[in-house]
Design a protein around this motif. Sequence first.
Motif, PDB file in Angstrom:
ATOM      1  N   THR A  19      29.829  39.455  31.197  1.00 30.05           N
ATOM      2  CA  THR A  19      29.960  39.392  32.702  1.00 30.05           C
ATOM      3  C   THR A  19      31.266  39.896  33.120  1.00 30.05           C
ATOM      4  N   SER A  20      32.597  39.687  32.597  1.00 31.52           N
ATOM      5  CA  SER A  20      33.830  40.078  32.733  1.00 31.52           C
ATOM      6  C   SER A  20      33.752  41.724  33.029  1.00 31.52           C
ATOM      7  N   VAL A  21      32.923  42.523  32.646  1.00 26.15           N
ATOM      8  CA  VAL A  21      32.947  44.031  32.667  1.00 26.15           C
ATOM      9  C   VAL A  21      31.906  44.576  33.601  1.00 26.15           C
ATOM     10  N   TYR A  43      36.366  51.934  49.899  1.00 24.98           N
ATOM     11  CA  TYR A  43      36.767  53.047  49.176  1.00 24.98           C
ATOM     12  C   TYR A  43      38.334  52.694  48.464  1.00 24.98           C
ATOM     13  N   PHE A  44      39.212  51.963  49.165  1.00 29.50           N
ATOM     14  CA  PHE A  44      40.377  51.783  48.849  1.00 29.50           C
ATOM     15  C   PHE A  44      40.163  50.887  47.447  1.00 29.50           C
ATOM     16  N   CYS A  45      39.379  49.709  47.561  1.00 27.82           N
ATOM     17  CA  CYS A  45      39.212  48.911  46.186  1.00 27.82           C
ATOM     18  C   CYS A  45      38.359  49.428  45.228  1.00 27.82           C
ATOM     19  N   THR A  46      37.294  50.234  45.513  1.00 32.58           N
ATOM     20  CA  THR A  46      36.649  50.826  44.278  1.00 32.58           C
ATOM     21  C   THR A  46      37.055  51.855  43.723  1.00 32.58           C
ATOM     22  N   CYS A  48      39.403  51.370  41.572  1.00 32.93           N
ATOM     23  CA  CYS A  48      39.372  50.685  40.222  1.00 32.93           C
ATOM     24  C   CYS A  48      38.270  49.789  39.558  1.00 32.93           C
ATOM     25  N   HIS A  49      37.631  49.040  40.751  1.00 29.39           N
ATOM     26  CA  HIS A  49      36.323  48.132  40.055  1.00 29.39           C
ATOM     27  C   HIS A  49      35.499  48.198  41.346  1.00 29.39           C
ATOM     28  N   ASN A  50      34.342  47.896  40.861  1.00 30.94           N
ATOM     29  CA  ASN A  50      33.296  47.784  41.912  1.00 30.94           C
ATOM     30  C   ASN A  50      33.506  46.616  43.022  1.00 30.94           C
ATOM     31  N   ALA A  56      32.191  38.834  45.843  1.00 33.36           N
ATOM     32  CA  ALA A  56      31.821  37.474  45.229  1.00 33.36           C
ATOM     33  C   ALA A  56      32.979  36.443  45.443  1.00 33.36           C
ATOM     34  N   GLN A  57      34.034  36.988  46.041  1.00 32.29           N
ATOM     35  CA  GLN A  57      35.150  36.038  46.263  1.00 32.29           C
ATOM     36  C   GLN A  57      34.936  35.345  47.596  1.00 32.29           C
ATOM     37  N   SER A  58      35.217  34.046  48.020  1.00 32.15           N
ATOM     38  CA  SER A  58      35.423  33.514  49.428  1.00 32.15           C
ATOM     39  C   SER A  58      36.759  32.791  49.391  1.00 32.15           C
ATOM     40  N   THR A  67      46.000  37.819  47.186  1.00 32.01           N
ATOM     41  CA  THR A  67      45.169  38.914  46.043  1.00 32.01           C
ATOM     42  C   THR A  67      45.496  40.440  46.187  1.00 32.01           C
ATOM     43  N   LEU A  68      46.032  40.649  47.343  1.00 30.85           N
ATOM     44  CA  LEU A  68      46.564  42.201  47.492  1.00 30.85           C
ATOM     45  C   LEU A  68      47.800  42.301  46.822  1.00 30.85           C
ATOM     46  N   ASP A  69      48.742  41.305  46.724  1.00 26.80           N
ATOM     47  CA  ASP A  69      49.886  41.271  46.153  1.00 26.80           C
ATOM     48  C   ASP A  69      49.676  41.352  44.567  1.00 26.80           C
ATOM     49  N   TRP A  70      48.661  40.438  44.171  1.00 22.82           N
ATOM     50  CA  TRP A  70      48.483  40.422  42.643  1.00 22.82           C
ATOM     51  C   TRP A  70      47.831  41.674  42.401  1.00 22.82           C
ATOM     52  N   MET A  71      47.162  42.255  43.079  1.00 24.26           N
ATOM     53  CA  MET A  71      46.571  43.604  42.466  1.00 24.26           C
ATOM     54  C   MET A  71      47.476  44.585  42.271  1.00 24.26           C
ATOM     55  N   THR A  72      48.623  44.425  43.292  1.00 23.52           N
ATOM     56  CA  THR A  72      49.960  45.460  43.296  1.00 23.52           C
ATOM     57  C   THR A  72      50.843  45.113  41.924  1.00 23.52           C
ATOM     58  N   HIS A  75      47.935  44.744  38.796  1.00 19.27           N
ATOM     59  CA  HIS A  75      46.983  45.789  38.474  1.00 19.27           C
ATOM     60  C   HIS A  75      47.524  47.035  39.023  1.00 19.27           C
ATOM     61  N   ASN A  76      48.762  47.481  39.482  1.00 25.88           N
ATOM     62  CA  ASN A  76      49.195  48.753  39.691  1.00 25.88           C
ATOM     63  C   ASN A  76      48.720  49.384  40.836  1.00 25.88           C
ATOM     64  N   MET A  77      48.016  48.339  41.946  1.00 27.26           N
ATOM     65  CA  MET A  77      47.270  48.797  42.981  1.00 27.26           C
ATOM     66  C   MET A  77      48.390  49.520  43.880  1.00 27.26           C
ATOM     67  N   PRO A  78      48.200  50.613  44.686  1.00 26.19           N
ATOM     68  CA  PRO A  78      49.233  51.194  45.542  1.00 26.19           C
ATOM     69  C   PRO A  78      49.615  50.241  46.554  1.00 26.19           C
ATOM     70  N   LYS A  79      50.736  49.850  47.031  1.00 27.04           N
ATOM     71  CA  LYS A  79      51.195  48.733  47.780  1.00 27.04           C
ATOM     72  C   LYS A  79      50.565  49.066  48.942  1.00 27.04           C
ATOM     73  N   LEU A  80      50.062  48.017  49.916  1.00 30.32           N
ATOM     74  CA  LEU A  80      49.372  48.026  51.077  1.00 30.32           C
ATOM     75  C   LEU A  80      50.466  47.574  51.986  1.00 30.32           C
ATOM     76  N   ASP A  81      50.761  48.502  52.987  1.00 27.13           N
ATOM     77  CA  ASP A  81      51.729  47.831  54.064  1.00 27.13           C
ATOM     78  C   ASP A  81      51.392  48.171  55.498  1.00 27.13           C
ATOM     79  N   PHE A 107      33.590  28.692  43.409  1.00 29.61           N
ATOM     80  CA  PHE A 107      32.254  29.023  43.462  1.00 29.61           C
ATOM     81  C   PHE A 107      31.961  30.548  43.604  1.00 29.61           C
ATOM     82  N   LYS A 108      30.905  31.026  42.881  1.00 32.04           N
ATOM     83  CA  LYS A 108      30.407  32.535  42.853  1.00 32.04           C
ATOM     84  C   LYS A 108      29.090  32.397  43.198  1.00 32.04           C
ATOM     85  N   ASN A 109      28.941  33.275  44.183  1.00 32.03           N
ATOM     86  CA  ASN A 109      27.345  33.151  44.772  1.00 32.03           C
ATOM     87  C   ASN A 109      26.592  34.032  43.649  1.00 32.03           C
TER      88      ASN A 109
HETATM   89  C1  HEC Z   1      44.835  50.180  40.952  1.00 36.14           C
HETATM   90  C2  HEC Z   1      43.539  49.404  40.633  1.00 36.14           C
HETATM   91  C3  HEC Z   1      43.078  48.302  41.408  1.00 36.14           C
HETATM   92  C4  HEC Z   1      42.882  48.584  42.748  1.00 36.14           C
HETATM   93  C5  HEC Z   1      42.719  49.771  43.738  1.00 36.14           C
HETATM   94  C6  HEC Z   1      42.036  47.220  43.353  1.00 36.14           C
HETATM   95  N1  HEC Z   1      42.170  46.335  42.276  1.00 36.14           N
HETATM   96 FE1  HEC Z   1      41.426  44.542  42.147  1.00 36.14          FE
HETATM   97  N2  HEC Z   1      41.653  44.468  40.219  1.00 36.14           N
HETATM   98  C7  HEC Z   1      42.132  45.152  39.344  1.00 36.14           C
HETATM   99  C8  HEC Z   1      41.997  45.106  37.753  1.00 36.14           C
HETATM  100  C9  HEC Z   1      42.425  45.956  36.652  1.00 36.14           C
HETATM  101  C10 HEC Z   1      41.449  43.905  37.953  1.00 36.14           C
HETATM  102  C11 HEC Z   1      40.892  43.033  36.782  1.00 36.14           C
HETATM  103  C12 HEC Z   1      39.776  43.550  36.208  1.00 36.14           C
HETATM  104  C13 HEC Z   1      38.631  42.340  35.775  1.00 36.14           C
HETATM  105  O1  HEC Z   1      38.956  41.269  35.837  1.00 36.14           O
HETATM  106  O2  HEC Z   1      37.486  42.999  35.786  1.00 36.14           O
HETATM  107  C14 HEC Z   1      41.082  43.557  39.384  1.00 36.14           C
HETATM  108  C15 HEC Z   1      40.397  42.186  39.757  1.00 36.14           C
HETATM  109  C16 HEC Z   1      40.298  41.813  41.170  1.00 36.14           C
HETATM  110  C17 HEC Z   1      39.767  40.497  41.478  1.00 36.14           C
HETATM  111  C18 HEC Z   1      39.551  39.538  40.805  1.00 36.14           C
HETATM  112  C19 HEC Z   1      38.220  39.160  40.344  1.00 36.14           C
HETATM  113  C20 HEC Z   1      38.126  37.816  39.618  1.00 36.14           C
HETATM  114  O3  HEC Z   1      37.043  37.521  38.948  1.00 36.14           O
HETATM  115  O4  HEC Z   1      38.980  36.823  39.747  1.00 36.14           O
HETATM  116  C21 HEC Z   1      39.653  40.441  42.895  1.00 36.14           C
HETATM  117  C22 HEC Z   1      39.254  39.692  43.883  1.00 36.14           C
HETATM  118  C23 HEC Z   1      40.129  41.974  43.231  1.00 36.14           C
HETATM  119  N3  HEC Z   1      40.563  42.625  42.145  1.00 36.14           N
HETATM  120  C24 HEC Z   1      40.141  42.284  44.625  1.00 36.14           C
HETATM  121  C25 HEC Z   1      40.552  43.671  45.102  1.00 36.14           C
HETATM  122  C26 HEC Z   1      40.413  44.106  46.402  1.00 36.14           C
HETATM  123  C27 HEC Z   1      40.219  43.317  47.409  1.00 36.14           C
HETATM  124  C28 HEC Z   1      41.064  45.491  46.233  1.00 36.14           C
HETATM  125  C29 HEC Z   1      41.074  46.383  47.560  1.00 36.14           C
HETATM  126  C30 HEC Z   1      41.990  45.923  48.731  1.00 36.14           C
HETATM  127  C31 HEC Z   1      41.307  45.758  44.876  1.00 36.14           C
HETATM  128  N4  HEC Z   1      41.031  44.526  44.245  1.00 36.14           N
HETATM  129  C32 HEC Z   1      41.835  46.859  44.466  1.00 36.14           C
HETATM  130  C33 HEC Z   1      42.559  46.648  39.942  1.00 36.14           C
HETATM  131  C34 HEC Z   1      42.487  47.106  41.094  1.00 36.14           C
END
Ligand code: HEC
Length: 113
Positions: A19-21, A43-46, A48-50, A56-58, A67-72, A75-81, A107-109
Amino acid sequence: MLTLVVSMAFAQQHSIAQTSVPQPAEETPEMFPAGPHRDDTFYFCTACHNFKLTAAQSMNREQWDETLDWMTTKHNMPKLDGDDRKNILDYLATAFPVTSPAQQGGFKNPFLN
Ligand code: HEC
């Protein structure tokens, strides 16, 4: 008995690994709650992932902000400002808010997984 415990642990690990993939077939913005900036967020979030992973988050706005900081940082998400960050946070906090105390505990729906 020991065999049973070991095989249960294996079964559990196995299902977590599966389920983690998440690999959804087709996702479109229309599958998620309507609201301002939905398509931009989708489109910004997808990139990298669906989006189901996001939907699924609340969380409250502050938690989405973290979460946005954590992504950056993680997970190298482009910084959002600026406006981009504000718009995406507006959508996330409105479409996927904390709706019950149970959901604050992770809780996950089941219908979204
Ligand atoms: C540059 C790549 C990238 C982008 C863009 C990105 N993410 Fe992620 N995100 C990841 C990776 C890698 C993971 C960890 C993948 C996994 O757990 O399957 C993750 C995991 C998550 C999780 C954790 C899910 C969990 O099970 O706890 C959340 C919530 C999340 N992303 C939200 C977002 C949101 C909201 C955006 C858009 C604003 C976003 N991400 C954009 C790379 C990205």
